[in-house]
Structure formats: structure tokens, C-alpha cells
Motif scaffolding. Sequence first.
Motif, PDB file in Angstrom:
ATOM      1  N   TRP A 121       0.816  -1.126   0.237  1.00 43.69           N
ATOM      2  CA  TRP A 121      -0.006   0.011   0.105  1.00 43.69           C
ATOM      3  C   TRP A 121       0.973   1.430   0.039  1.00 43.69           C
ATOM      4  N   ARG A 124      -5.215   6.010  -0.233  1.00 45.89           N
ATOM      5  CA  ARG A 124      -4.064   5.014  -0.253  1.00 45.89           C
ATOM      6  C   ARG A 124      -4.382   4.084  -1.317  1.00 45.89           C
ATOM      7  N   ARG A 125      -3.431   3.378  -2.064  1.00 42.99           N
ATOM      8  CA  ARG A 125      -3.517   2.508  -2.890  1.00 42.99           C
ATOM      9  C   ARG A 125      -2.905   1.373  -2.837  1.00 42.99           C
ATOM     10  N   PRO A 126      -3.528   0.252  -3.316  1.00 38.38           N
ATOM     11  CA  PRO A 126      -2.927  -1.071  -3.129  1.00 38.38           C
ATOM     12  C   PRO A 126      -2.272  -1.557  -4.462  1.00 38.38           C
TER      13      PRO A 126
END
Length: 148
Positions: free
Chosen positions: A60, A68-70
Motif C-alpha cells: 500500500w 491510499r492505493r494497493p
Amino acid sequence: MTQTRTGGCQCGRIRYEVSDPGDEAYYCHCRKCQKATGGIAAAFVQVEPSKVTWLTEPDWYQSSPVARRPFCSKCGTPLGFAWADGTGDMDLTVGSFDDPAGFRPALHAGCEGMHQAWLDTSALPRLYTATTGSVVKRWQAAGLEVPE
């Protein structure tokens, strides 16, 4: 009956399952999504986080003060979007699903960043990987078949 859809990153290290994701997807044209995916828009399926099971936990990163980004740190595949405070629905990238064909675009978001010229490309010539000589030659030289 519960429908389960699966997906993951390009290299296969990160895998997930989603129960009942529906068939609606959307494009996000905001500059954050353009930068995060390297595309003119991100194509997302919005899901309840409780319906997502990460079979392998993704990496992440905090992409802004609110999000937030996986992703996969091994191959770089962007896998989605979530609110940094952990509330609300999350998004999974349409292209990361094993079979994205079941989704249909239902809306555009982040339209302030929309690149209108890229929306209707139906009149452009179409090239297919398996019939593009330079691509086929490279796959064959690697001793492999051209992927789908």
C-alpha cells in the motif's frame, strides 16, 4: 447465489477474491488516478471492503492526504483505491480482475481531468497482438507463445 470474482497483479504475487461485486464499473479521470495508473483514466469496480479477501496482502502507498492505493511492489500493478481513514467503499482496478469482461462502464468521475479526445476511439484502426509481426517475433524469440 453468491458470485465470487478473482483477480490479482500481473506477476501473480498478489491475489484477491470479491464476493458479489456486481457488474457496474466506472472511469475516474482525476489527475491523481491518471498519475497512479499511468493512463488517461482509471477503470474501477467499487466494492465494500468487507467483500474483499486478499489471498496475499498487497503493498500500500499513501497517494494523497485522503487516499491510499494497493499495488504489487514486485511487478508494479496498480490494484485499486481506498480512503486513508478506512471508511467507505474501495475500488479495485477492472484490469486486475481475472475476467474483466463481465463489467460494464456505468459512469465517469473526476471529469475535471477528462481528456475528451480519448473517449470515442471506435473509428481508429485496430491492431491485434497475435498479428503484429514485431510483437510476435519477440515472443517467439523468447521461446514463448503470444499471450492473449
